[in-house]
Enzyme design. Structure first.
Site, PDB file in Angstrom:
ATOM      1  N   LEU A  93      12.716  -3.236  -8.452  1.00  9.36           N
ATOM      2  CA  LEU A  93      11.552  -2.418  -8.159  1.00  9.36           C
ATOM      3  C   LEU A  93      11.763  -1.740  -6.810  1.00  9.36           C
ATOM      4  CD1 LEU A  93       8.559  -4.670  -9.306  1.00  9.36           C
ATOM      5  CD2 LEU A  93       9.950  -3.059 -10.625  1.00  9.36           C
ATOM      6  N   VAL A 144      12.514   0.320   3.117  1.00  5.23           N
ATOM      7  CA  VAL A 144      13.840  -0.175   3.474  1.00  5.23           C
ATOM      8  C   VAL A 144      14.153  -1.509   2.798  1.00  5.23           C
ATOM      9  CG1 VAL A 144      13.043  -1.336   5.578  1.00  5.23           C
ATOM     10  CG2 VAL A 144      15.413  -0.553   5.418  1.00  5.23           C
ATOM     11  N   ASP A 145      13.150  -2.367   2.600  1.00  6.56           N
ATOM     12  CA  ASP A 145      13.404  -3.704   2.055  1.00  6.56           C
ATOM     13  C   ASP A 145      13.951  -3.644   0.629  1.00  6.56           C
ATOM     14  OD1 ASP A 145      12.468  -4.880   4.421  1.00  6.56           O
ATOM     15  OD2 ASP A 145      10.406  -4.829   3.710  1.00  6.56           O
ATOM     16  N   CYS A 175      -2.273  -7.385  -6.938  1.00  6.86           N
ATOM     17  CA  CYS A 175      -1.321  -6.355  -7.359  1.00  6.86           C
ATOM     18  C   CYS A 175      -0.007  -6.983  -7.788  1.00  6.86           C
ATOM     19  CB  CYS A 175      -1.093  -5.351  -6.230  1.00  6.86           C
ATOM     20  SG  CYS A 175      -0.030  -3.970  -6.691  1.00  6.86           S
ATOM     21  N   CYS A 177      -1.204  -1.909  -0.914  1.00  7.06           N
ATOM     22  CA  CYS A 177       0.148  -1.527  -1.299  1.00  7.06           C
ATOM     23  C   CYS A 177       0.354  -0.053  -1.568  1.00  7.06           C
ATOM     24  CB  CYS A 177       0.594  -2.351  -2.505  1.00  7.06           C
ATOM     25  SG  CYS A 177      -0.519  -2.304  -3.906  1.00  7.06           S
TER      26      CYS A 177
END
Length: 360
Positions: free
Chosen positions: A11, A16-17, A102, A198
């Protein structure tokens, strides 16, 4: 875990992660499929949303590593499920956490129904780890980075979702992730972390609530004296323990109580008044992440947190009637609010035991 011959969905959020997640998997010789979940506001919204930039970043990173990117539209599911949950709680005077739901309902829920069911594992950029116990049970475990640890946001996912979850950067510190991104010249290496709910981007949370619930003005009273301090625009814009954004003179003021029947907001003066602290509180509807159906009461001492902070607090638990538990915290806790999730961990705050909704 041997990931060879496993079908992996990554996903990509544009941050950046998740980009470093893709790098880490490709570095191991894997070619996962990438997905961007679309959960932004309606097309006719004039709100400033970062989703277009997110998609551009995700596209650039997937192309860099020769992986295909597919957009999965979970917009309707988000507004029907997560927003409905949020507004129901807020309308009742509670303090919900949309990001927690979420993860359960969208990232590991609706996405799995639409595309994820074709894959063995779903990889995300969460700062969390997993480990197997001697019986083969899979545990959700904390990240070594206490500031970035996101197990509290994952503590409501289902067992089957945890079994499919893969957190390739969960063992890293944020600084390491940034270093990898810069070394590999990722397009978003210096991009700031997203804040707030989010998908909302730069959208103000109160504007989000106002859209659905409007405004309902009422009195603001000082708890100790009953003196009228001013007016609020709606109890749902405030949470227990809140200090900033109240706008009343002669403070600082803290929100300490909400009377939903009378539509009164109670505040207390002074820095961290005792009325803003609780050492005992209740939670209900415990959602267990203990493998094999283990009992929460087999952990006489636990650690917990009620919001996204680096600190864990030690406590004893007592079972009450009707599936309710009492938390006896070792220290008074600031801003305990009904509707928040109390996230429980073992004494070493390594394994996450699950979470329940705070009720007073």
């Amino acid at each position: 875990m041997n990931l060879q011959n496993r079908r992996i969905a990554v996903l990509l959020s544009g941050g950046v992660d998740s980009s470093v997640v893709l790098y880490e998997l490709v570095r191991q010789g894997l070619r996962p499929d990438c997905f961007y979940i679309k959960i932004g506001p309606d097309q006719d919204e004039e709100w400033d949303c970062s989703s277009e930039e997110d998609l551009e970043m995700a596209t650039a990173v997937s192309h860099k590593y020769g992986c295909k990117l597919e957009i999965v539209d979970c917009h309707r599911e988000y507004w029907d499920q997560v927003t409905a949950y949020t507004m129901d709680k807020v309308r009742a005077g509670l303090t919900p956490n949309p990001d927690v739901m979420c993860n359960r309902l969208i990232k590991f829920g609706a996405f799995d129904e639409k595309r994820g069911h074709d894959y063995d594992l779903i990889a995300t950029g969460h700062y969390a780890q997993t480990e197997r116990d001697e019986q083969g049970g899979k545990w959700l475990c904390t990240s070594p980075d206490p500031v970035k640890d996101q197990t509290d946001f994952l503590a409501q996912i289902y067992d089957w979702q945890l079994r499919k979850a893969l957190f390739p950067i969960g063992h890293m510190m944020k600084e390491e992730v940034r270093e990898i991104a810069e070394r590999e010249h990722l397009v978003n290496a210096k991009r700031k972390d997203s804040q707030g709910i989010c998908f909302l981007g730069k959208i103000n949370y109160n504007d989000y609530i106002r859209r659905f619930l409007g405004e309902q003005s009422g009195d603001v009273l000082e708890l100790e004296t009953g003196k009228r301090i001013g007016q609020h625009k709606g109890l749902w814009f405030h949470t227990i323990g809140q200090r900033h954004g109240l706008g009343f003179g002669g403070g600082p003021w803290f929100v300490v109580k909400k009377d939903m029947q009378q539509n009164i907001l109670y505040v207390s003066k002074g820095y961290d008044p005792q009325t803003a602290y609780k050492q005992e509180f209740l939670f209900k509807d415990f959602h267990s992440l203990i493998p094999g159906g283990g009992s929460l009461l087999s952990y006489p001492t636990v650690t917990f947190k009620i919001r996204h902070t680096p600190e864990f607090h030690q406590a004893k638990l007592q079972a009450q009637d009707d599936g309710i538990y009492k938390v006896n915290s070792e220290v008074p806790i600031h801003g305990v609010a009904p509707g928040q999730f109390c996230v429980l961990y073992d004494e070493a705050h390594h394994r996450c035991l699950g979470s329940g909704e705070i009720t007073l």
